[in-house]
Enzyme design. Structure first.
Site, short mmCIF file in Angstrom:
data_model
loop_
_atom_site.label_atom_id
_atom_site.label_comp_id
_atom_site.label_asym_id
_atom_site.label_seq_id
_atom_site.Cartn_x
_atom_site.Cartn_y
_atom_site.Cartn_z
CG ASN A 289 -1.49 1.35 1.51
OD1 ASN A 289 -2.39 1.83 0.84
ND2 ASN A 289 -0.93 2.02 2.52
N GLY A 291 2.75 4.40 -0.75
CA GLY A 291 2.85 5.07 -2.04
C GLY A 291 3.02 6.57 -1.84
CE1 TYR A 354 0.50 7.73 -6.86
CE2 TYR A 354 -1.26 8.11 -8.44
CZ TYR A 354 -0.84 7.65 -7.21
OH TYR A 354 -1.76 7.13 -6.32
P1 NAD Z 1 -0.98 8.56 2.56
O1 NAD Z 1 0.09 9.48 2.08
O2 NAD Z 1 -2.04 9.11 3.47
O3 NAD Z 1 -0.32 7.29 3.26
C1 NAD Z 1 0.76 6.59 2.68
C2 NAD Z 1 1.55 5.89 3.78
O4 NAD Z 1 2.66 5.24 3.15
C3 NAD Z 1 2.12 6.88 4.80
O5 NAD Z 1 1.92 6.40 6.10
C4 NAD Z 1 3.62 6.93 4.44
O6 NAD Z 1 4.46 7.22 5.53
C5 NAD Z 1 3.83 5.52 3.90
N1 NAD Z 1 5.03 5.48 3.06
C6 NAD Z 1 5.34 6.33 2.05
N2 NAD Z 1 6.56 6.04 1.56
C7 NAD Z 1 7.02 4.97 2.27
C8 NAD Z 1 8.23 4.24 2.24
N3 NAD Z 1 9.18 4.53 1.37
N4 NAD Z 1 8.37 3.20 3.09
C9 NAD Z 1 7.40 2.90 4.00
N5 NAD Z 1 6.24 3.58 4.08
C10 NAD Z 1 6.05 4.61 3.23
O7 NAD Z 1 -1.64 7.95 1.22
P2 NAD Z 1 -3.06 7.26 0.98
O8 NAD Z 1 -3.96 8.25 0.36
O9 NAD Z 1 -3.52 6.50 2.18
O10 NAD Z 1 -2.66 6.23 -0.18
C11 NAD Z 1 -2.31 4.88 0.05
C12 NAD Z 1 -2.10 4.20 -1.29
O11 NAD Z 1 -3.26 4.34 -2.12
C13 NAD Z 1 -0.93 4.78 -2.10
O12 NAD Z 1 -0.27 3.74 -2.77
C14 NAD Z 1 -1.63 5.70 -3.08
O13 NAD Z 1 -0.87 5.90 -4.23
C15 NAD Z 1 -2.89 4.91 -3.37
N6 NAD Z 1 -4.01 5.71 -3.90
C16 NAD Z 1 -4.64 6.66 -3.13
C17 NAD Z 1 -5.69 7.38 -3.68
C18 NAD Z 1 -6.46 8.43 -2.88
O14 NAD Z 1 -7.42 8.99 -3.42
N7 NAD Z 1 -6.10 8.71 -1.63
C19 NAD Z 1 -6.09 7.15 -4.98
C20 NAD Z 1 -5.43 6.20 -5.74
C21 NAD Z 1 -4.40 5.46 -5.17
#
Ligand code: NAD
Length: 448
Positions: A289, A291, A354
């Protein structure tokens, strides 16, 4: 964050304006609550002939205690307010059979209850026994995607293709698509193949399993950790050392173990494998997850920014997966889930890095699914659309509003919607579910 427009549409003034001006009317979507039934209303079932899939569907409806009636032609009765319409189209062998879709749905679709469910079950087109059957089965996609855009008031329409002899694998997938767990999954196609028959407790399907969730400190990752733990898994939460406090909160709430590391570090895969083996004896579920986004148009894209996004979102999942599979730290029969994005499907201005990484996650699923099947390891991906998190709260107001409304459900999804989809993939009873990319996007218009 709160969707203020949606809250306003529930007030007397809002209701009047929505009605008179034809504004979007996003019905608040019910989510599944522990202890509630799979579906809380009557189901109407229709079919093209008697098939094994049809029998399996009816057995499941009995099993979940759904009150259901069967009808080959839908009945327009104001007394029946079905919560779900389920249609077995696996018996369609030529385009002549497609008339049954209109005969069944046309009279009854208007009666569908708010937040209702429509599920059409077809035969995997490529595995058809004749060109005529393949054409008819492929046609179902256009039907379900269009009906998804026609049904209103929070209802969803999804298509499940089942391979020959895989009807016994339908249970976990139908439970998901019929229940509020799939509240924000709309206009999707899921494919089910054959696999070992696993019967487990649907209320604790992950009991005795260990799950790794990267990026578990907040947002979608924290919801995934909560949901997998709710379903009985012991969770190993991974996040960067800077997020130690929020990660600790999540883990102390659900009682797993935490591992502070950057997934891009050279020894990340080794440390994960060692932690899983020493503390838990191995792993059954891996959710990639973690990202990041670093948006710039390509003309302004620096090499380090490009690399950072590719490293976290794609290279780390690829490397960690390889190590966990090769060393056997991920046990046979396990489940890997990638987190892609709608941007990886549709592309997005300012997101070449991305979108490349997230399309690569789909490539990872497609490349590994056939190989891993030899060890009965499954790999699937979710592709979230607009999900209400800290990430999307930072988007400027106008763009955020457009992002929220440009889908059939006219609202953003919640982290729990992504988590529930992952829990369905992770369920050992989904043994036939591999190689899927399912969007959690409310049937977004982008990339559809
Ligand atoms: P967020 O930024 O709130 O949380 C991401 C988490 O990943 C954070 O806790 C961060 O510290 C951790 N992280 C980042 N880089 C890291 C690393 N190198 N090693 C370990 N941990 C790491 O993001 P989110 O909105 O919860 O998104 C989660 C996933 O869902 C991501 O992959 C994102 O691309 C994907 N996504 C989100 C959305 C959205 O609308 N929020 C849409 C499409 C995809």
């Amino acid at each position: 964050m709160t969707d203020r427009y949606q809250t306003f549409t529930r007030t007397p003034l809002g209701k009047t304006l929505v009605k008179n001006l034809g504004l979007p009317d996003p019905l608040p979507l019910p989510r599944w609550i522990e202890g509630s039934p799979v579906i809380d209303g009557p189901v109407v079932f229709g079919a093209i002939g008697e098939t094994d899939a049809g029998k399996a569907i009816q057995a499941l409806l009995r099993d979940i205690g759904a009150a259901f009636s069967t009808a080959n032609e839908g009945v327009a009765s104001s007394e029946i307010r079905p919560k779900a319409l389920v249609f077995d189209a696996t018996g369609a062998t030529s385009t002549a059979d497609l008339s049954s879709l209109q005969r069944f749905f046309s009279p009854v679709v208007r009666q569908l209850a708010p937040a209702g469910r429509v599920v059409v079950v077809g035969r995997t087109p490529e595995l058809s026994s004749s060109p005529e059957q393949q054409i008819a089965q492929r046609a179902l996609e256009g039907f379900t995607r269009s009906l998804g855009k026609e049904v209103k008031r929070g209802a969803t329409v999804n298509l499940v293709y089942v391979a020959p002899d895989a009807h016994e694998q339908l249970d976990s997938t139908l439970r998901f698509f019929l229940s509020p767990k799939s509240a924000y999954v709309d206009g999707q196609v899921a494919r089910i193949g054959t696999g070992p028959l696993v019967s487990n407790d649907p209320n604790r399907p992950l009991a005795g399993r260990t799950a790794l969730v990267t990026g578990a400190a907040r947002g979608i990752g924290a919801a995934i950790a909560d949901t997998l733990a709710r379903d009985g898994a012991t969770v190993i939460g991974v996040d960067v050392p800077q997020n130690a406090d929020p990660l600790r909160k999540v883990i102390s709430r659900i009682g797993g173990t935490e591992l502070l590391l950057d997934v891009t570090s050279v020894d990340a895969a080794q440390r994960i494998a060692a932690h899983a083996q020493e503390q838990h004896g191995g792993l059954d579920i891996v959710v990639h997850n973690a990202g990041i986004t670093r948006d710039r148009r390509l003309v302004n894209m620096r090499t380090d920014v490009w690399d950072a996004v590719l490293d976290v979102n794609l290279r780390a999942p690829e490397r960690i997966t390889k190590h966990l599979v090769d060393t056997g730290a991920l046990r046979d029969g396990g489940s890997i889930v990638g987190v892609s994005s709608m941007a990886g499907i549709a592309g997005n201005n300012g997101q070449t890095n991305y979108a490349t990484s997230k399309a690569g996650v789909i490539g990872l699923v497609q490349a590994l699914a056939p190989k891993l099947a030899e060890r009965q390891i499954r790999i699937n991906a979710v592709a979230p659309g607009f999900i209400e998190t800290e990430m999307t709260a930072k988007i400027p107001f106008t763009i955020r509003e457009v992002g929220r409304r440009l889908n059939s459900l006219q609202q953003g999804g919640l982290p729990i919607d992504v988590a529930e989809t992952i829990a369905w993939f992770a369920d050992p009873a989904s043994a036939g579910v591999t190689g899927n990319v399912v969007r959690v996007c409310g049937q977004s218009l982008l990339g559809a």
